[in-house]
Design a protein around this motif. Structure first.
Motif, PDB file in Angstrom:
ATOM      1  N   GLN A   1      28.590  91.888   7.448  1.00 13.81           N
ATOM      2  CA  GLN A   1      29.999  91.591   7.182  1.00 13.81           C
ATOM      3  C   GLN A   1      30.834  92.875   7.306  1.00 13.81           C
ATOM      4  N   ARG A   2      30.260  94.023   6.931  1.00 15.21           N
ATOM      5  CA  ARG A   2      30.978  95.294   7.103  1.00 15.21           C
ATOM      6  C   ARG A   2      31.241  95.589   8.583  1.00 15.21           C
ATOM      7  N   VAL A   3      30.261  95.299   9.432  1.00 16.56           N
ATOM      8  CA  VAL A   3      30.466  95.480  10.876  1.00 16.56           C
ATOM      9  C   VAL A   3      31.620  94.585  11.338  1.00 16.56           C
ATOM     10  N   ALA A   4      31.603  93.326  10.851  1.00 19.26           N
ATOM     11  CA  ALA A   4      32.672  92.390  11.241  1.00 19.26           C
ATOM     12  C   ALA A   4      34.036  92.900  10.761  1.00 19.26           C
ATOM     13  N   ILE A   5      34.068  93.507   9.576  1.00 15.59           N
ATOM     14  CA  ILE A   5      35.330  94.044   9.041  1.00 15.59           C
ATOM     15  C   ILE A   5      35.768  95.258   9.878  1.00 15.59           C
ATOM     16  N   ALA A   6      34.809  96.105  10.263  1.00 21.32           N
ATOM     17  CA  ALA A   6      35.134  97.250  11.133  1.00 21.32           C
ATOM     18  C   ALA A   6      35.704  96.754  12.458  1.00 21.32           C
ATOM     19  N   ARG A   7      35.092  95.704  13.008  1.00 25.43           N
ATOM     20  CA  ARG A   7      35.572  95.137  14.274  1.00 25.43           C
ATOM     21  C   ARG A   7      36.994  94.596  14.112  1.00 25.43           C
ATOM     22  N   ALA A   8      37.236  93.938  12.956  1.00 25.55           N
ATOM     23  CA  ALA A   8      38.567  93.359  12.720  1.00 25.55           C
ATOM     24  C   ALA A   8      39.639  94.439  12.622  1.00 25.55           C
ATOM     25  N   LEU A   9      39.241  95.624  12.125  1.00 26.22           N
ATOM     26  CA  LEU A   9      40.240  96.664  11.845  1.00 26.22           C
ATOM     27  C   LEU A   9      40.364  97.722  12.940  1.00 26.22           C
ATOM     28  N   VAL A  10      39.467  97.704  13.925  1.00 24.28           N
ATOM     29  CA  VAL A  10      39.397  98.814  14.888  1.00 24.28           C
ATOM     30  C   VAL A  10      40.676  98.958  15.710  1.00 24.28           C
ATOM     31  N   ASN A  11      41.379  97.825  15.905  1.00 24.84           N
ATOM     32  CA  ASN A  11      42.633  97.830  16.667  1.00 24.84           C
ATOM     33  C   ASN A  11      43.848  98.161  15.814  1.00 24.84           C
ATOM     34  N   ASP A  12      43.624  98.464  14.539  1.00 22.24           N
ATOM     35  CA  ASP A  12      44.710  98.719  13.604  1.00 22.24           C
ATOM     36  C   ASP A  12      45.721  97.561  13.560  1.00 22.24           C
ATOM     37  N   PRO A  13      45.239  96.349  13.232  1.00 20.08           N
ATOM     38  CA  PRO A  13      46.127  95.178  13.219  1.00 20.08           C
ATOM     39  C   PRO A  13      47.078  95.231  12.029  1.00 20.08           C
ATOM     40  N   SER A  14      48.116  94.389  12.076  1.00 17.42           N
ATOM     41  CA  SER A  14      49.052  94.317  10.948  1.00 17.42           C
ATOM     42  C   SER A  14      48.425  93.622   9.744  1.00 17.42           C
ATOM     43  N   ILE A  15      47.524  92.675  10.018  1.00 19.92           N
ATOM     44  CA  ILE A  15      46.967  91.843   8.941  1.00 19.92           C
ATOM     45  C   ILE A  15      45.461  91.696   9.095  1.00 19.92           C
ATOM     46  N   LEU A  16      44.752  91.815   7.991  1.00 20.43           N
ATOM     47  CA  LEU A  16      43.346  91.433   7.946  1.00 20.43           C
ATOM     48  C   LEU A  16      43.283  90.041   7.330  1.00 20.43           C
ATOM     49  N   LEU A  17      42.755  89.086   8.104  1.00 20.61           N
ATOM     50  CA  LEU A  17      42.733  87.682   7.699  1.00 20.61           C
ATOM     51  C   LEU A  17      41.280  87.264   7.523  1.00 20.61           C
ATOM     52  N   ALA A  18      40.895  86.952   6.280  1.00 19.45           N
ATOM     53  CA  ALA A  18      39.485  86.678   6.009  1.00 19.45           C
ATOM     54  C   ALA A  18      39.329  85.275   5.421  1.00 19.45           C
ATOM     55  N   ASP A  19      38.598  84.405   6.113  1.00 14.72           N
ATOM     56  CA  ASP A  19      38.366  83.027   5.663  1.00 14.72           C
ATOM     57  C   ASP A  19      36.985  82.938   5.032  1.00 14.72           C
ATOM     58  N   GLU A  20      36.920  82.838   3.717  1.00 14.04           N
ATOM     59  CA  GLU A  20      35.661  82.761   2.959  1.00 14.04           C
ATOM     60  C   GLU A  20      34.687  83.885   3.362  1.00 14.04           C
ATOM     61  N   PRO A  21      35.128  85.158   3.308  1.00 12.97           N
ATOM     62  CA  PRO A  21      34.278  86.247   3.816  1.00 12.97           C
ATOM     63  C   PRO A  21      33.009  86.468   2.996  1.00 12.97           C
ATOM     64  N   THR A  22      32.967  85.935   1.769  1.00 13.44           N
ATOM     65  CA  THR A  22      31.779  86.129   0.940  1.00 13.44           C
ATOM     66  C   THR A  22      30.951  84.844   0.836  1.00 13.44           C
ATOM     67  N   GLY A  23      31.358  83.830   1.596  1.00 16.99           N
ATOM     68  CA  GLY A  23      30.723  82.515   1.474  1.00 16.99           C
ATOM     69  C   GLY A  23      29.238  82.506   1.799  1.00 16.99           C
ATOM     70  N   ALA A  24      28.792  83.452   2.649  1.00 20.96           N
ATOM     71  CA  ALA A  24      27.384  83.476   3.046  1.00 20.96           C
ATOM     72  C   ALA A  24      26.619  84.609   2.354  1.00 20.96           C
ATOM     73  N   LEU A  25      27.226  85.220   1.332  1.00 27.42           N
ATOM     74  CA  LEU A  25      26.610  86.396   0.703  1.00 27.42           C
ATOM     75  C   LEU A  25      26.226  86.092  -0.745  1.00 27.42           C
ATOM     76  N   ASP A  26      25.179  86.768  -1.246  1.00 25.48           N
ATOM     77  CA  ASP A  26      24.829  86.627  -2.663  1.00 25.48           C
ATOM     78  C   ASP A  26      25.926  87.282  -3.506  1.00 25.48           C
ATOM     79  N   SER A  27      25.909  87.033  -4.821  1.00 33.49           N
ATOM     80  CA  SER A  27      27.063  87.456  -5.628  1.00 33.49           C
ATOM     81  C   SER A  27      27.196  88.967  -5.719  1.00 33.49           C
ATOM     82  N   LYS A  28      26.090  89.700  -5.769  1.00 39.15           N
ATOM     83  CA  LYS A  28      26.196  91.160  -5.857  1.00 39.15           C
ATOM     84  C   LYS A  28      26.785  91.743  -4.570  1.00 39.15           C
TER      85      LYS A  28
END
Ligand SMILES: Nc1ncnc2c1ncn2[C@@H]1O[C@H](COP(=O)(O)OP(=O)(O)OP(=O)(O)O)[C@@H](O)[C@H]1O
Ligand SMILES: [Mg+2]
Length: 243
Positions: free
Chosen positions: A153-180
């Motif tokens: 998910q960190r790689v996906a976040i890096a990919r989302a931000l690499v272009n320096d977008p105005s908005i980071l839009l995350a749809d259920e970004p923790t839905g597939a992750l354990d709680s910790k």
């Protein structure tokens, strides 16, 4: 001019015609989001969260109403114009990461820069910096299946931000992750917020929404709550979970 909102939704509706039945997925939504805000959009299944994300992310246009993004009227744009504004303005993060398999972290993060026409050297440098910003500078040569869920998910976040977008839009970004691991991703979002990023987070989990600085709740396609929130810290959240 500087306090013009980054996002302005004015009386947005999205109506799906299903045979002779109408589904009003969004039913008169108006709201503004300013640059640098961190907003969670909550609501039960079917309340219109993803529909609202799709409108804000320029993946779909509303049936009626006006959507202004960064001063541009997105609600009346053609598909080509929407695709362009999407590439420039929006970084997407999804529940299931959506990384390319058999492609290194670095190459995954470089992808949006290829579309943006950057040179290979620039791409390499920018992607490496984006990976370092999410704490993965030492994982640039790993394939997705050589990474933990949180690292993917960190790689996906890096990919989302690499272009320096105005908005980071995350749809259920923790839905597939354990709680910790989810709390670790929320700690990263807080860090990105502190660095000035604008974050819109869709979640149906109360605990995750409590990390945001503003909470919007939808029900039946309408906003029923829109209030500032004092965010829970990662430490408090972990203590809650007894971790
Ligand atoms: N393409 C479509 N065609 C017809 N109806 C749709 C379509 N997409 C969504 N809907 C309907 O619009 C409403 C809102 O859907 P949406 O996907 O926005 O909900 P959601 O809040 O994201 O739900 P979830 O938490 O389950 O993801 C639902 O009643 C859904 O059935
Ligand atoms: Mg949804």
């Amino acid at each position: 001019m500087t306090d013009a909102p980054l996002i302005r939704l004015t009386d947005i509706t999205k109506v799906y015609q299903m045979g002779d039945m109408e589904v009003r997925a969004l039913d008169g939504v108006s709201m503004e989001i300013h640059r640098g805000e961190y907003v969670a959009i909550m609501g039960p299944s079917g309340s219109g969260k993803s529909t609202m994300m799709n409108v804000i992310g320029c993946l779909d246009t509303p049936t009626t109403g006006a959507y202004e993004l960064n001063g541009k009227l997105a609600s009346s744009m053609s598909d080509d114009e929407l695709a362009q504004i999407r590439n420039e303005e929006i970084g997407f993060v999804f529940q299931t990461f959506n990384l390319l398999a058999r492609t290194t972290s670095l190459q995954n993060v470089e992808l949006p820069l290829i579309y943006a026409g950057k040179s290979p050297a620039e791409r390499h440098q920018m992607a490496l910096k984006a990976l370092e910003n999410v704490g993965l500078g030492t994982r640039s040569d790993h394939m997705p299946n050589q990474l933990s869920g949180g690292q993917r998910q960190r790689v996906a976040i890096a990919r989302a931000l690499v272009n320096d977008p105005s908005i980071l839009l995350a749809d259920e970004p923790t839905g597939a992750l354990d709680s910790k691991t989810s709390v670790e991703i929320m700690a990263l979002f807080e860090d990105l917020y502190q660095k000035g990023n604008t974050i819109i987070l869709v979640t149906h989990e109360e605990d995750i929404a409590r990390h945001a600085h503003r909470i919007v709740k939808l029900r039946d396609g309408k906003i029923i709550h829109d209030e500032p929130n004092t965010p829970i810290s990662s430490e408090e959240h972990l203590a809650h979970l007894n971790l």
